[in-house]
Design a protein around this motif. Structure first.
Motif, PDB file in Angstrom:
ATOM      1  N   ALA A 190       8.376  -1.904   0.400  1.00  0.00           N
ATOM      2  CA  ALA A 190       7.965  -0.510   0.275  1.00  0.00           C
ATOM      3  C   ALA A 190       9.150   0.445   0.252  1.00  0.00           C
ATOM      4  O   ALA A 190       9.348   1.173  -0.723  1.00  0.00           O
ATOM      5  N   GLU A 191       9.948   0.474   1.318  1.00  0.00           N
ATOM      6  CA  GLU A 191      11.010   1.470   1.429  1.00  0.00           C
ATOM      7  C   GLU A 191      12.016   1.339   0.289  1.00  0.00           C
ATOM      8  O   GLU A 191      12.529   0.264   0.001  1.00  0.00           O
ATOM      9  N   HIS A 239       0.648   0.474  -1.836  1.00  0.00           N
ATOM     10  CA  HIS A 239       1.085   1.524  -0.922  1.00  0.00           C
ATOM     11  C   HIS A 239      -0.007   2.574  -0.754  1.00  0.00           C
ATOM     12  O   HIS A 239      -0.775   2.819  -1.687  1.00  0.00           O
ATOM     13  N   GLN A 240      -0.034   3.170   0.415  1.00  0.00           N
ATOM     14  CA  GLN A 240      -0.936   4.292   0.686  1.00  0.00           C
ATOM     15  C   GLN A 240      -0.100   5.458   1.210  1.00  0.00           C
ATOM     16  O   GLN A 240       0.494   5.378   2.291  1.00  0.00           O
ATOM     17  N   PRO A 291      -2.556  -2.289   2.858  1.00  0.00           N
ATOM     18  CA  PRO A 291      -1.545  -1.475   2.182  1.00  0.00           C
ATOM     19  C   PRO A 291      -0.513  -0.950   3.172  1.00  0.00           C
ATOM     20  O   PRO A 291      -0.804  -0.753   4.358  1.00  0.00           O
ATOM     21  N   ALA A 292       0.669  -0.712   2.667  1.00  0.00           N
ATOM     22  CA  ALA A 292       1.714  -0.116   3.491  1.00  0.00           C
ATOM     23  C   ALA A 292       1.480   1.392   3.554  1.00  0.00           C
ATOM     24  O   ALA A 292       1.264   2.038   2.527  1.00  0.00           O
ATOM     25  N   VAL A 331       9.406   5.765  -2.264  1.00  0.00           N
ATOM     26  CA  VAL A 331       9.010   5.590  -0.862  1.00  0.00           C
ATOM     27  C   VAL A 331      10.244   5.753   0.018  1.00  0.00           C
ATOM     28  O   VAL A 331      11.216   5.013  -0.111  1.00  0.00           O
ATOM     29  N   SER A 374       3.750  -1.304   8.106  1.00  0.00           N
ATOM     30  CA  SER A 374       4.031  -2.315   7.078  1.00  0.00           C
ATOM     31  C   SER A 374       2.742  -2.819   6.427  1.00  0.00           C
ATOM     32  O   SER A 374       1.706  -2.964   7.087  1.00  0.00           O
ATOM     33  N   GLY A 375       2.842  -3.085   5.146  1.00  0.00           N
ATOM     34  CA  GLY A 375       1.718  -3.669   4.418  1.00  0.00           C
ATOM     35  C   GLY A 375       1.938  -5.160   4.217  1.00  0.00           C
ATOM     36  O   GLY A 375       3.067  -5.655   4.289  1.00  0.00           O
ATOM     37  N   VAL A 387       2.949   4.898   3.880  1.00  0.00           N
ATOM     38  CA  VAL A 387       4.308   5.358   3.555  1.00  0.00           C
ATOM     39  C   VAL A 387       4.378   6.866   3.386  1.00  0.00           C
ATOM     40  O   VAL A 387       3.373   7.549   3.182  1.00  0.00           O
ATOM     41  N   PHE A 435       6.579   4.251  -5.685  1.00  0.00           N
ATOM     42  CA  PHE A 435       5.242   4.208  -5.098  1.00  0.00           C
ATOM     43  C   PHE A 435       4.278   3.466  -6.021  1.00  0.00           C
ATOM     44  O   PHE A 435       4.172   3.755  -7.209  1.00  0.00           O
ATOM     45  N   VAL A 473       8.392   4.163   5.926  1.00  0.00           N
ATOM     46  CA  VAL A 473       7.263   3.258   6.117  1.00  0.00           C
ATOM     47  C   VAL A 473       6.709   3.480   7.521  1.00  0.00           C
ATOM     48  O   VAL A 473       7.409   3.256   8.517  1.00  0.00           O
TER      49      VAL A 473
END
Length: 219
Positions: free
Chosen positions: A156-157, A166-167, A199-200, A182, A188-189, A202, A161, A185
């Motif tokens: 993610a990071e 990701h959310q 989902p992560a 992103v 974590s997803g 973020v 996106f 975080v």
């Protein structure tokens, strides 16, 4: 002396002979006609028999082609059923623990929060150090177990996106990065066998205008 010509009797007898000859000739002609008719009828019968045999062969060929097509369709359907069964079996093996895995993610989150909540000054205490080591080992073992069951964290990071994984929880204004990147975080997803498990959560870069850099040209 007789007035009759001796040859007159022969003349009187000839018409009968002529009739017999004519009859014989007629019979020969009739017989020839019958023979021709018989030959023609025989030829017609042979032609009809040949056509009938050809028709039977065509019918059999059509039936064979139809049966072959049905067999191929049945084989294709059987193969499709086999593939679907294997896919369902594989999905059942990969995703049977989905609900359990999602619940275990909460356990992992709590362990990580516990580690992060310990103040830095308290980490110097020997008892706290021992406790933290045990919690860290437990969290590491849990993450390793996740990996054995194809449960993996979502990148993610620093990533663009992706709404599939990701959310977005909030936006962070940062003109130095591309909007939609992103930056943070929150949680974590994870995916299980490539399918999204959670989902992560973020924080996403909002973007903006970069500040103009003034160049001092007086020098």
């Amino acid at each position: 002396m007789s007035d009759k010509n001796p040859n007159s009797q022969d003349k009187d007898a000839r018409p009968e002979d002529q009739i017999d000859t004519a009859n014989a000739s007629g019979l020969e002609e009739d017989q020839s006609t019958l023979e021709d008719a018989a030959v023609e009828a025989l030829n017609q019968a042979e032609e009809a028999s040949a056509e009938k045999e050809l028709s039977v062969e065509e019918t059999q060929a059509a039936e064979i082609a139809d049966l072959k097509e049905k067999l191929l369709r049945a084989m294709a359907e059987t193969e499709n059923i086999r593939r679907r069964s294997e896919k369902e079996k594989e999905d059942a093996h990969n995703y049977a623990i989905t609900k359990f895995a999602r619940d275990m993610l909460s356990v992992s989150d709590n362990l990580r929060r516990a580690l992060e909540s310990v103040p830095a000054e308290s980490r110097e205490d020997e008892a706290v150090k021992t406790l933290l080591t045990g919690v860290e080992m437990t969290d590491a073992e849990l993450i390793s177990t996740f990996g054995k069951h194809k449960i993996e964290p979502v990148e993610a990071e620093g990533q663009k996106f992706d709404p599939n994984f990701h959310q977005a929880m909030f936006e962070i204004e940062n003109p130095e990065v591309e909007p939609g990147t992103v930056l943070q975080v929150v949680q974590s997803g994870y995916v299980i066998s490539g399918r999204l498990l959670r989902p992560a959560l973020v924080g996403v870069a909002k973007g903006g205008q970069k500040k103009a850099v003034k160049v001092d040209q007086s020098a």
